[in-house]
Design a protein around this motif. Structure first.
Motif, PDB file in Angstrom:
ATOM      1  N   ILE A 119       1.086  -0.762   0.157  1.00 18.38           N
ATOM      2  CA  ILE A 119       0.365  -0.282  -0.090  1.00 18.38           C
ATOM      3  C   ILE A 119       1.246   0.973   0.182  1.00 18.38           C
ATOM      4  CG2 ILE A 119      -1.512   1.437   0.996  1.00 18.38           C
ATOM      5  CD1 ILE A 119      -2.373  -1.176   2.253  1.00 18.38           C
ATOM      6  N   PHE A 120       1.336   2.273  -1.154  1.00 11.76           N
ATOM      7  CA  PHE A 120       1.875   2.669  -1.149  1.00 11.76           C
ATOM      8  C   PHE A 120       1.603   4.690  -1.464  1.00 11.76           C
ATOM      9  CE2 PHE A 120       0.444   2.456  -5.759  1.00 11.76           C
ATOM     10  CZ  PHE A 120      -0.129   3.299  -6.605  1.00 11.76           C
ATOM     11  N   ALA A 121      -0.115   4.514  -1.143  1.00 10.75           N
ATOM     12  CA  ALA A 121      -0.829   5.703  -0.174  1.00 10.75           C
ATOM     13  C   ALA A 121      -1.734   5.224  -0.107  1.00 10.75           C
ATOM     14  CB  ALA A 121      -1.251   6.434  -1.590  1.00 10.75           C
ATOM     15  N   HIS A 122      -2.199   5.937   0.777  1.00 15.02           N
ATOM     16  CA  HIS A 122      -3.269   5.800   2.183  1.00 15.02           C
ATOM     17  C   HIS A 122      -3.845   7.318   2.404  1.00 15.02           C
ATOM     18  CE1 HIS A 122      -0.423   5.968   5.003  1.00 15.02           C
ATOM     19  NE2 HIS A 122      -1.147   6.409   6.199  1.00 15.02           N
ATOM     20  N   ALA A 123      -5.041   7.322   2.987  1.00 15.05           N
ATOM     21  CA  ALA A 123      -5.933   8.432   3.532  1.00 15.05           C
ATOM     22  C   ALA A 123      -6.998   7.875   4.779  1.00 15.05           C
ATOM     23  CB  ALA A 123      -6.442   8.927   2.633  1.00 15.05           C
ATOM     24  N   LEU A 124      -6.509   8.579   5.984  1.00 13.56           N
ATOM     25  CA  LEU A 124      -8.241   8.327   7.044  1.00 13.56           C
ATOM     26  C   LEU A 124      -8.410   9.109   6.814  1.00 13.56           C
ATOM     27  CD1 LEU A 124      -7.474   6.446   9.849  1.00 13.56           C
ATOM     28  CD2 LEU A 124      -6.956   8.450  11.269  1.00 13.56           C
ATOM     29  N   SER A 125      -9.834   8.710   7.313  1.00 12.76           N
ATOM     30  CA  SER A 125     -11.363  10.062   6.780  1.00 12.76           C
ATOM     31  C   SER A 125     -10.976  10.719   8.123  1.00 12.76           C
ATOM     32  CB  SER A 125     -12.745   8.936   7.026  1.00 12.76           C
ATOM     33  OG  SER A 125     -12.693   8.243   8.486  1.00 12.76           O
ATOM     34  N   PRO A 126     -12.418  12.180   7.751  1.00 15.32           N
ATOM     35  CA  PRO A 126     -11.651  12.958   8.962  1.00 15.32           C
ATOM     36  C   PRO A 126     -12.268  12.270  11.238  1.00 15.32           C
ATOM     37  CG  PRO A 126     -12.913  13.881   7.126  1.00 15.32           C
ATOM     38  CD  PRO A 126     -12.208  12.567   6.583  1.00 15.32           C
ATOM     39  N   ASP A 127     -13.252  11.163  10.607  1.00 16.13           N
ATOM     40  CA  ASP A 127     -14.427  10.846  11.787  1.00 16.13           C
ATOM     41  C   ASP A 127     -13.255   9.544  12.483  1.00 16.13           C
ATOM     42  OD1 ASP A 127     -14.570   8.935   9.923  1.00 16.13           O
ATOM     43  OD2 ASP A 127     -16.732   8.898   9.999  1.00 16.13           O
ATOM     44  N   GLY A 128     -11.999   9.431  11.357  1.00 22.72           N
ATOM     45  CA  GLY A 128     -11.309   8.248  11.910  1.00 22.72           C
ATOM     46  C   GLY A 128     -11.951   7.079  11.629  1.00 22.72           C
ATOM     47  N   ILE A 129     -13.065   6.611  11.118  1.00 18.92           N
ATOM     48  CA  ILE A 129     -12.954   5.008  10.833  1.00 18.92           C
ATOM     49  C   ILE A 129     -12.947   4.288   9.490  1.00 18.92           C
ATOM     50  CG2 ILE A 129     -16.054   4.074  10.517  1.00 18.92           C
ATOM     51  CD1 ILE A 129     -17.094   6.339  12.048  1.00 18.92           C
ATOM     52  N   HIS A 130     -12.718   5.206   8.588  1.00 18.21           N
ATOM     53  CA  HIS A 130     -12.376   4.459   7.271  1.00 18.21           C
ATOM     54  C   HIS A 130     -10.568   4.725   6.891  1.00 18.21           C
ATOM     55  CE1 HIS A 130     -16.628   4.706   6.939  1.00 18.21           C
ATOM     56  NE2 HIS A 130     -16.985   3.424   6.653  1.00 18.21           N
ATOM     57  N   LEU A 131     -10.512   3.631   5.725  1.00 17.75           N
ATOM     58  CA  LEU A 131      -8.908   4.060   5.689  1.00 17.75           C
ATOM     59  C   LEU A 131      -8.960   3.757   4.056  1.00 17.75           C
ATOM     60  CD1 LEU A 131      -5.746   4.311   6.527  1.00 17.75           C
ATOM     61  CD2 LEU A 131      -6.005   1.886   6.428  1.00 17.75           C
ATOM     62  N   ALA A 132      -8.368   4.383   3.488  1.00 16.55           N
ATOM     63  CA  ALA A 132      -8.705   4.120   1.891  1.00 16.55           C
ATOM     64  C   ALA A 132      -7.060   4.212   2.209  1.00 16.55           C
ATOM     65  CB  ALA A 132      -8.881   5.204   0.690  1.00 16.55           C
ATOM     66  N   GLY A 133      -7.050   2.967   0.378  1.00 16.18           N
ATOM     67  CA  GLY A 133      -5.187   2.941   0.595  1.00 16.18           C
ATOM     68  C   GLY A 133      -5.038   2.382  -1.062  1.00 16.18           C
ATOM     69  N   LEU A 134      -4.088   2.511  -2.173  1.00 19.88           N
ATOM     70  CA  LEU A 134      -3.484   2.135  -3.188  1.00 19.88           C
ATOM     71  C   LEU A 134      -2.551   1.162  -3.270  1.00 19.88           C
ATOM     72  CD1 LEU A 134      -3.439   6.341  -4.611  1.00 19.88           C
ATOM     73  CD2 LEU A 134      -5.385   4.066  -4.701  1.00 19.88           C
ATOM     74  N   THR A 135      -3.234   0.104  -4.048  1.00 22.82           N
ATOM     75  CA  THR A 135      -2.011  -0.716  -4.060  1.00 22.82           C
ATOM     76  C   THR A 135      -1.406  -0.753  -5.578  1.00 22.82           C
ATOM     77  OG1 THR A 135      -3.333  -2.486  -5.039  1.00 22.82           O
ATOM     78  CG2 THR A 135      -3.338  -2.636  -2.471  1.00 22.82           C
ATOM     79  N   ASN A 136      -0.625  -1.761  -5.824  1.00 22.14           N
ATOM     80  CA  ASN A 136      -0.265  -1.671  -7.176  1.00 22.14           C
ATOM     81  C   ASN A 136      -1.782  -1.866  -8.354  1.00 22.14           C
ATOM     82  OD1 ASN A 136       2.637  -1.844  -6.371  1.00 22.14           O
ATOM     83  ND2 ASN A 136       2.349  -4.664  -6.439  1.00 22.14           N
ATOM     84  N   ASP A 137      -2.596  -2.793  -8.078  1.00 18.80           N
ATOM     85  CA  ASP A 137      -3.576  -2.640  -8.616  1.00 18.80           C
ATOM     86  C   ASP A 137      -5.273  -2.083  -8.145  1.00 18.80           C
ATOM     87  OD1 ASP A 137      -1.784  -4.120 -10.857  1.00 18.80           O
ATOM     88  OD2 ASP A 137      -1.920  -5.849  -8.690  1.00 18.80           O
ATOM     89  N   LEU A 138      -5.106  -1.627  -6.894  1.00 20.93           N
ATOM     90  CA  LEU A 138      -6.385  -1.466  -6.200  1.00 20.93           C
ATOM     91  C   LEU A 138      -6.461  -0.369  -6.246  1.00 20.93           C
ATOM     92  CD1 LEU A 138      -7.012  -5.206  -5.555  1.00 20.93           C
ATOM     93  CD2 LEU A 138      -8.181  -3.753  -7.352  1.00 20.93           C
TER      94      LEU A 138
END
Length: 221
Positions: free
Chosen positions: A72-91
């Protein structure tokens, strides 16, 4: 104790230590180190991941990827801390940190950066061509896409509290966007050369721009 016996005992200890260190039955040749590192076995979470314990250091659980796992080379945490988004090689993946389950999985589509909007209901990515893609956080549906910078070279600054994005390019040109409104608020030449990095203040009103040769300019855009 005679000197001969002392020497014999010392020699025996040396031989025994050498055999123990060689790890190959005492043949006198050191064993080669293993070339592969074995990952620890998967373990279920000790307890459910919740907002109360997500910030704790001890192991809570593992967020799995579909298919073959990758970095996972890039990620972000939602403002409320409930969700995490990430970028993998393909997804492009979003997880719910309370349940530990995936919210959505979609193709990465050359995305390089991922961020949440202040309303936490949307995410957006920037791809390697400077295009901005806006998604719903609930389903991962793309709702908008537009070129944020046609000469994008990787220079980005984002103020998550106000949803302002500054994006720079090879020619020193900077564009500032209101992401949710999909509105370009400003465009100006910060330098005559390529921009190396940028930073926005929390309120998005001031922008620091730096070049590869070490020059920095502060803009009240």
């Amino acid at each position: 104790m005679s000197k001969q016996l002392t020497s014999l005992l010392i020699g025996l200890v040396v031989v025994l230590l050498s055999a123990a260190c060689s790890g190959n039955g005492g043949e006198g040749e050191p064993s080669s180190p293993s070339q592969e590192a074995t990952a620890p076995p998967f373990a279920e979470a000790i307890t459910e991941i919740t907002l109360d314990n997500v910030s704790q250091i001890h192991y809570l659980g593992r967020l799995d990827q579909p298919g073959t796992p990758s970095t996972i080379f890039a990620h972000a945490l939602s403002p409320d801390g409930i969700h995490l988004a990430g970028l993998t090689n393909d997804l492009f993946i979003e997880w719910n940190l309370v349940s530990g389950r995936r919210v959505f999985t979609t193709l990465r589509d050359r995305a390089q950066y991922v961020y949440y909007t202040p309303d936490k209901d949307h995410l957006f990515t920037i791809d390697d061509r400077g295009n901005l893609h806006l998604y719903t956080a609930a389903l991962g549906e793309e709702v908008a896409a537009f070129p944020a910078h046609i000469r994008f070279n990787g220079a980005i600054a984002y103020a998550p509290d106000v949803g302002l994005l500054a994006i720079g390019g090879e020619g020193g040109m900077v564009r500032v966007w209101d992401v949710l409104a999909q509105e370009k608020l400003a465009e100006f030449s910060a330098f005559a050369v390529a921009i190396e990095t940028m930073a926005l203040t929390a309120d998005g009103e001031l922008l620091a721009v730096a070049t590869r040769d070490g020059f920095v300019r502060l803009w009240d855009w």
